[in-house]
Write an enzyme that holds these catalytic residues in place. Structure first.
Site, PDB file in Angstrom:
ATOM      1  N   HIS A 240     -30.167 -29.709 -19.504  1.00  0.00           N
ATOM      2  CA  HIS A 240     -28.855 -30.015 -20.096  1.00  0.00           C
ATOM      3  C   HIS A 240     -28.756 -31.508 -20.430  1.00  0.00           C
ATOM      4  CE1 HIS A 240     -27.272 -26.070 -19.410  1.00  0.00           C
ATOM      5  NE2 HIS A 240     -27.226 -26.174 -18.094  1.00  0.00           N
TER       6      HIS A 240
ATOM      7  N   HIS B 257     -33.558 -27.350 -14.502  1.00  0.00           N
ATOM      8  CA  HIS B 257     -32.525 -26.741 -15.344  1.00  0.00           C
ATOM      9  C   HIS B 257     -31.468 -27.773 -15.741  1.00  0.00           C
ATOM     10  CE1 HIS B 257     -29.663 -23.311 -16.250  1.00  0.00           C
ATOM     11  NE2 HIS B 257     -28.790 -24.275 -16.001  1.00  0.00           N
ATOM     12  N   GLU B 258     -30.949 -28.500 -14.764  1.00  0.00           N
ATOM     13  CA  GLU B 258     -29.868 -29.453 -15.074  1.00  0.00           C
ATOM     14  C   GLU B 258     -30.361 -30.593 -15.958  1.00  0.00           C
ATOM     15  OE1 GLU B 258     -26.897 -28.742 -14.610  1.00  0.00           O
ATOM     16  OE2 GLU B 258     -27.159 -27.066 -13.227  1.00  0.00           O
TER      17      GLU B 258
HETATM   18 ZN    ZN Z   1     -26.898 -24.695 -16.678  1.00  0.00          ZN
END
Ligand code: ZN
Length: 325
Positions: free
Chosen positions: A222, A218-219
């Site tokens: 980003h 997830h990170e």
């Molecule tokens: Zn996030």
């Protein structure tokens, strides 16, 4: 316009926290039953950590409300990203953050599996273990923790814009699981670039629902330019033990806007917790919520996909901001 009031009173007995990204959220405690694990290599979460794990994939991030970076997508290529992992530990025990080489390799394997369809692969170049209890306990993406993060990153970061630095810390004082910088932040703030993760989000380390290594997935999403599918929405965090969702809110106009700047992620009003079978917070817009998308907040074993539009955006962001460095 009466719907918000109806919602407020309907859910008045449930703890609801309203906030705007990227503020770190502190949610009220709630009773939990967690899976037990008899393996000694698993960290037993203390009560406070159990609450934070079971409630949400809470994070503080650099996304600013209204930040609306958009660019033309491109098809996926074949990009290998060199990865430097900095294991910041209070001591060498697992509870002290002392991840092993094989723990890190297990995380890299998860990344290569999850990003298999994206054109990105991850090559572990080095694992750097650093004993520093101050960094381990106090690094966060908050005003109090940022000076420690800045010091830690400046002392240890390797490579350039196209290389990924991952730091694992304890985030001991907040419920944060991870945070990342965005690719367009690199030009003005190169020394902050990278991903900071709570060490026990690596595969098999904790006994909760975020234990398959998908916080890193997830990170890094980003770090490659993706927002949450509920980006820019009025985020209403519902009590996680309730299966109720804000269906009525979709008639209030809050589902409009650019969202995450990805065309094929359906409009979504709020973050997902757990792994609901049915969730559609913008019923008047096409599609249902991205419950299984790596960029939502669902449990690790619920997350399985990036959309083609997200893959194109990641490749465009990498080409625009990271390649060639
Ligand atoms: Zn996030």
């Amino acid at each position: 316009m009466i719907f918000p009031n109806i919602l407020f009173f309907s859910f008045a007995l449930l703890p609801i926290v309203t906030h705007s990204a990227p503020t770190t959220i502190v949610l009220p405690p709630t009773p939990q039953t967690l899976r037990e694990c008899g393996t000694s290599s698993v960290v037993d979460l203390d009560a406070e950590a159990q609450v934070s794990y079971a409630i949400s994939r809470i994070e503080s991030e650099n996304a600013r409300p209204g930040e609306n970076v958009s660019f033309a997508p491109i098809a996926p290529g074949a990009t290998t990203i060199d990865v430097y992992v900095h294991v910041v530990q209070a001591n060498s025990s697992l509870e002290g953050g002392g991840l092993s080489q094989s723990d890190v390799e297990a995380q890299i394997a998860v990344l290569n599996e999850d990003y298999d369809s994206t054109g990105f692969s991850f090559d572990l170049v080095d694992v750097n273990s650093i004993t520093n209890p101050i960094w381990f306990h106090y690094v966060t993406n908050t005003e109090e923790g940022l000076p420690y993060a800045t010091e830690m990153k400046a002392a240890t970061a390797r490579g350039s814009a196209k290389d990924l630095n991952i730091w694992t810390v304890g985030f001991s004082t907040v419920g944060t699981l991870g945070y990342a910088t965005f690719p367009w932040n690199y030009t003005t703030d190169p020394t902050s670039d990278g991903v900071v993760l709570r060490f026990d989000t690596f595969p098999g380390i904790n006994s909760g629902v975020y234990n398959l290594g998908r916080t890193a997935t997830h990170e890094i999403g980003h770090w490659l330019g993706l927002y949450h599918p509920f980006q820019g929405k009025k985020i209403l965090l519902l009590h996680p033990l309730s299966s109720l969702t804000f269906h009525l809110a979709s008639s209030s106009g809050e589902c409009e806007g650019n969202g995450d700047n990805v065309a094929d992620t359906p409009r979504q009003l709020n973050a997902t917790y757990g792994c609901p079978t049915i969730k559609d917070t913008c019923i008047l817009a096409p599609g249902s919520d991205s419950v299984h998308n790596f960029m939502d907040y669902s449990d690790d074993d619920c997350l399985t996909e990036f959309t083609p539009g997200q893959i194109e955006r990641m490749n465009a962001a990498f080409e625009t901001y990271r390649a060639g460095s």
